[in-house]
Every structure is written in C-alpha cells, then in structure tokens.
Design an enzyme around this catalytic site. Structure first.
Site, short mmCIF file in Angstrom:
data_model
loop_
_atom_site.label_atom_id
_atom_site.label_comp_id
_atom_site.label_asym_id
_atom_site.label_seq_id
_atom_site.Cartn_x
_atom_site.Cartn_y
_atom_site.Cartn_z
N HIS A 1 -7.24 -3.47 4.76
CA HIS A 1 -6.82 -1.98 4.69
C HIS A 1 -7.75 -1.23 3.63
O HIS A 1 -8.07 -0.05 3.95
CB HIS A 1 -5.08 -1.98 4.22
CG HIS A 1 -4.81 -0.83 3.74
ND1 HIS A 1 -5.03 -0.10 2.52
CD2 HIS A 1 -4.05 0.11 4.48
CE1 HIS A 1 -4.52 0.89 2.44
NE2 HIS A 1 -3.95 1.02 3.67
N ASN A 2 -7.95 -1.99 2.55
CA ASN A 2 -8.74 -0.97 1.55
C ASN A 2 -9.97 -0.82 1.97
O ASN A 2 -10.66 0.24 1.76
CB ASN A 2 -8.57 -1.81 0.17
CG ASN A 2 -7.26 -1.55 -0.54
OD1 ASN A 2 -6.33 -1.29 0.05
ND2 ASN A 2 -7.34 -1.62 -1.83
N SER B 1 0.93 -1.21 0.13
CA SER B 1 0.03 0.02 0.25
C SER B 1 0.88 1.27 -0.07
O SER B 1 1.96 1.37 0.47
CB SER B 1 -1.00 0.03 1.36
OG SER B 1 -1.75 1.37 1.27
N LYS C 1 -4.38 -6.70 3.34
CA LYS C 1 -4.44 -5.49 2.58
C LYS C 1 -5.82 -5.27 1.89
O LYS C 1 -6.25 -4.11 1.77
CB LYS C 1 -3.43 -5.93 1.21
CG LYS C 1 -3.42 -4.74 0.09
CD LYS C 1 -3.16 -3.68 0.48
CE LYS C 1 -3.51 -2.26 -0.28
NZ LYS C 1 -3.52 -2.15 -1.73
N GLU D 1 -10.03 2.06 4.26
CA GLU D 1 -9.63 3.25 3.32
C GLU D 1 -11.18 3.70 2.78
O GLU D 1 -11.38 4.78 2.65
CB GLU D 1 -8.65 2.70 2.26
CG GLU D 1 -8.45 3.68 1.03
CD GLU D 1 -7.55 3.09 -0.04
OE1 GLU D 1 -6.59 2.48 0.17
OE2 GLU D 1 -7.93 3.07 -1.16
C1 6PG Z 1 -3.18 1.51 -1.53
C2 6PG Z 1 -4.40 1.55 -2.55
C3 6PG Z 1 -4.32 1.03 -3.93
C4 6PG Z 1 -5.37 1.38 -4.71
C5 6PG Z 1 -6.75 1.00 -4.60
C6 6PG Z 1 -7.85 2.00 -5.02
O1 6PG Z 1 -3.29 0.84 -0.49
O2 6PG Z 1 -2.24 1.92 -2.33
O3 6PG Z 1 -5.66 1.07 -1.70
O4 6PG Z 1 -4.44 -0.50 -3.65
O5 6PG Z 1 -5.31 2.81 -4.96
O6 6PG Z 1 -6.83 -0.38 -5.08
O7 6PG Z 1 -9.08 1.10 -4.96
P1 6PG Z 1 -10.28 1.61 -5.81
O8 6PG Z 1 -9.70 1.74 -7.19
O9 6PG Z 1 -11.12 0.39 -5.45
O10 6PG Z 1 -10.70 2.80 -4.99
#
Ligand code: 6PG
Length: 483
Positions: free
Chosen positions: A190-191, A132, A187, A194
């Site tokens: 984490h997302n 990430s 991960k 996010e």
């Molecule tokens: C990270 C982000 C990365 C990416 C996401 C965006 O941790 O660096 O999460 O993995 O920006 O996949 O996800 P979406 O396109 O679903 O918003």
C-alpha cells in the site's frame, strides 16, 4: 474513567495514532484499557481527550493486563522496530494461552513473521496489522490489514469491522489478509503504491508549471476538477488543497515556499527491495523512491544546475509556445490515469508473486476492496480494480483485464505525449516514464534480451536457447570462422 467491567481490548502506546485508535474503539462501544510507558502521558490522555469516556488505564503493564477480559486483545501502537520487540518481551510472561498481541505499527513484514513465531511458541496469538489513514483515519475509520491466525482474526473481527472505514457500499475496510507477516506486507505494498501515486501527481504538477507556466492556485483548480472524474481520490483531493493554500505570513502559495526535499521512513524502499528479491518489477514505485532520494540531494543539485545543461532555452520557448493548454491538460489527466493503472498493475503483480512465494493465499480482490476507503490511496479506481480481480481471481496482470484494456491502450498514447514533451523541455518525469516503459516492455513479444544472452554467452559461456530449435547452446564467438 471507569475501571469496573473487564475491558474488551487494550491499547499500548499513546502517541497520536494510539490515542486516536483508542478513541475510535471507545466511540464504537468497546470498553477499552490503555497503557503508556510513561504514566504522565497516560494521565494527560485520560484527563484530557478521554475524559468522561469509557477508558480504563493501567499504571503498570501487569495492572493494564489485569483490566482485560480473556482472551486478551492487546494492540501495540509503538514505534516500529526494537520498541515492538521490547513490549512483546514484557507482555509474554503476563499473558495466558489464547491471548492476542496485535502490532498496529508500520513494521517490516519479516519482523512480523519472526514475531509471530516467537509469540505462537508461547501459546499466544500474534496479529501483524497494517493500519492506513493517518491520524484522522485512526480516529474516524482506517483501512485495516490484519495478518495472523484466522481464529484470532475471528475474535477481533466485530471490533475491527466497527472501527474500520466504510466504503460507499457500506462494507468495512478490513479483511483477514492471511497468515504471519502478510498483513504488514500488504500495508508495505500500500505504501509503495502511495509513493508511486504521489510522485506521479508531483510530475503532473511539474509539467503544468514548466510547460504551461501555471501558478499553484491555477494548478489547484485543475486537480480539483480532476477529482470529479476517474482520478477521484484522496491524494488528488489533498493535492488541490495543498496547492490552493496561501501562506498567512507572506500571502504566497505555501507550496512555493516549501523546500523541495521529500523525506521517507522506509516502507517505499522496503517495497522496492522486496520486489528485487522476488523478481517482480515495480519500476514506477522504484522511480518514486529514487525521486525522493534525488530530491534530498539539494545542495548537489543546486551546484549541478550551474554546470549541466538542459535543452536550449529558445527551443523550450518555441516548443511551449506551440502548446494548446486544454489539449495538454487532457493528455496530463489521461496520462496520469494510465500511469497510475500501470503502477497498480505492478503492485498487484508483486502481491501475487509474494502470495505464491510465501504461500499466503492472498485474495487480491479483497485487498483492493479494503483499500477503497480509509487509507491514503483510497480512490474511485479501486472499485474497478476490485471488480477485475473479483471476476478473474487468477488475472495475471491488471493491464490485461477486459475492463481496463481500452483505458490503458488509449491512455498510453496520452502518457507518451506527456513523457515526450517533458523530455523535450528537460523536465524529469521518472514515474510516468517508468509506467510507460513497464507497459511497453510487458506488451513487447520480442525484447532485445537475445543480444544480452549473446553477450553473456560470449564472455561467460552462460549458454542460450534458440527460437528455431530446442536445446541449450554455446558458441565460440571469437573463434576463427571455419573456411
Ligand atoms: C498511511 C501512511 C502512513 C505514513 C507513511 C508515510 O497509510 O497511513 O502510509 O503509514 O504516512 O508511513 O511514509 P513516509 O514517511 O515514508 O512518506
């Protein structure tokens, strides 16, 4: 470019993430080899960004593999899904016992579980590694979430520690997450978190513009201020920057010109799907995933905006005229912090449920530790979260941690004020509402599920238990009462 000494590590896939990771590895003193499906792309890299650097390149996959010292460490940075399987299938016959294949993409953890079995069956090691931090993170220090055999992790650790982000206390943001697909699972969570953070921030912004009539630059200043307090985080910081940005063409705030349809690649949805499967509620993340889905229905929303009515405009005007702006901004700041803590509590509880279900032995304090820098959700808040799970490794829910009790008990009131106001003026705040509902449900000793059980027993003889005596009961609900 030099091709003499055996290379410590190889990277396959030279899209921007692969390139940046390769440059990070090289900068940290590890001799590296690269390979890309098309040689043109490789040439462009070695003659461009990698020119003069200690990077070797293979024209073919066997040539690339031959450049690597044993046991080989090969990081795959290709698009998640079928391309990962294709690369692994091509690699397996070229490798020897003990070599390591590391998938650094956003792969679905179930795929990583399967791949780890396939790769281990060939006497090789598979490491599914969540990365990430976006492009910048890959180059200057990402948060790394590797899952796979411990002995493979040990062989990778010096390099991973060198390239990972360093938290304020100097600790590298990497740890051995656990076996199989656990790295990609972490991960994924984490997302999901996010998504929740981003939606909560968007809702705060929405309340500010509708309830207080604030402009984008004014809201930017509020987020910049919040970034100095307990909400300090990468996402709050970039929110202030996005809101403050002026479109050079029109002179208007760029954010006002961006179409309100948010896209998604799937990791948030996977998190919700998995939470449903494991029966571990994450309503804030669910709300964030569906908020994106709802946003994408632009045409339908525009049409519905003509037909469906919100609160009476005079009532809204009367209500907003009574608002004391500094007071509301205070509620919004504390309400956002509360909603975020509730969301993290849900995410951490899901990690615990997954760890139990899949037998991964996840260390939640370690996971919070490696999210403190490098990754998208990096935030001041992650240090107290780490400390909470460090002090109480079996902590059932973050909301109950001694260190968080006062903050959430007080913050819930602020969030309640925000949600109440937003509802009254017809502004949707699904993630704030979900965070508050999670808190209110979790703290309620007697929920109305007694009625649900009564209904289930009525129409399906599903039985129920009683609070006044042990046993399983069924009632003939519509039988004539005995006279
Ligand atoms: C990270 C982000 C990365 C990416 C996401 C965006 O941790 O660096 O999460 O993995 O920006 O996949 O996800 P979406 O396109 O679903 O918003």
């Amino acid at each position: 470019m030099t091709t003499t000494a055996a290379r410590h590590v190889g990277v396959i896939g030279l899209a921007v993430m692969g390139e940046n990771l390769a440059l990070n590895i090289e900068r940290n003193g590890f001799p590296i080899a690269v390979y890309n499906r098309t040689w043109e792309r490789t040439e462009e890299f070695i003659n461009g960004r990698a020119s003069g650097l200690n990077v070797a390149a293979g024209k073919t996959l066997p040539e690339f593999v031959a450049l690597l010292e044993r046991p080989r460490r090969i990081i795959i940075m290709v698009k998640a899904g079928a391309p990962v399987d294709a690369v692994i299938a091509e690699l397996i016959p070229l490798l020897q016992e003990g070599d390591m294949i590391i998938d650094g993409g956003n792969s679905l953890f179930i795929d990583s579980e399967r791949r780890s079995k396939e790769v281990e069956a060939a006497n090789l090691h598979f490491v599914g590694m969540g990365i990430s931090g976006g492009e910048e993170g890959a180059l200057w220090g990402p948060s790394l979430m590797p899952g796979g055999p411990k002995q493979a992790y040990i062989l990778l650790e010096p390099m991973l520690q060198a390239i990972a982000a360093k938290a304020e206390d100097g600790e590298p943001c990497v740890t051995h997450i656990g076996p199989g697909g656990s790295g990609h699972y972490v991960k994924m969570i984490h997302n999901g978190i996010e998504y929740g953070d981003m939606q909560l921030i968007a809702e705060s912004y929405d309340v500010m513009r509708h309830a207080l009539g604030m402009t984008a630059p004014q809201i930017a200043a509020v987020f910049a201020e919040w970034n100095k307090g307990p909400l300090a985080s990468y996402l709050i910081e970039i929110t202030a920057e996005v809101l403050a940005y002026t479109d050079p063409e029109t002179g208007a705030p760029l954010v006002d010109l961006i179409l309100d349809t948010a896209e998604q690649k799937g990791t948030g949805r996977w998190t919700s799907q998995n939470a449903l499967e494991l029966g571990s509620p994450i309503p804030t993340i669910d709300a964030a995933v569906f908020a994106r889905t709802m946003s994408s229905m632009k045409e339908r929303r525009v049409a519905a905006s003509q037909a469906l009515k919100g609160p009476n405009p005079e009532d809204i005007a009367a209500m907003t005229s009574r608002i004391d702006p500094p007071r509301l901004l205070g509620y919004l700041e504390r309400g956002l912090l509360f909603a975020k803590i509730s969301s993290y509590a849900q995410g951490m509880a899901l990690l615990r449920a997954a760890s139990d279900s899949y037998n991964w032995g996840l260390d939640l304090a370690e996971i919070a530790r490696i999210w403190r820098a490098g990754c998208i959700i990096r935030a001041e808040l992650l240090e107290p979260i780490r400390a909470a799970f460090g002090a109480q490794p079996d902590l059932e829910n973050l909301l109950l941690s001694i260190g968080f009790l006062d903050i959430v008990n007080e913050g819930a009131g602020a969030c309640r004020s925000v949600v109440t106001l937003a509802r009254s003026i017809g502004v949707p705040v699904p993630a704030h509402s979900a965070s508050l509902d999670y808190f209110d449900s979790y703290r309620t000793a007697a929920l109305p599920a007694n009625l649900t059980q009564g209904q289930r027993d009525y129409f399906g003889a599903h039985t129920y238990r009683r609070i006044d005596k042990p046993g399983i009961f069924h009632t003939e609900w519509n039988a004539e009462p005995a006279s």
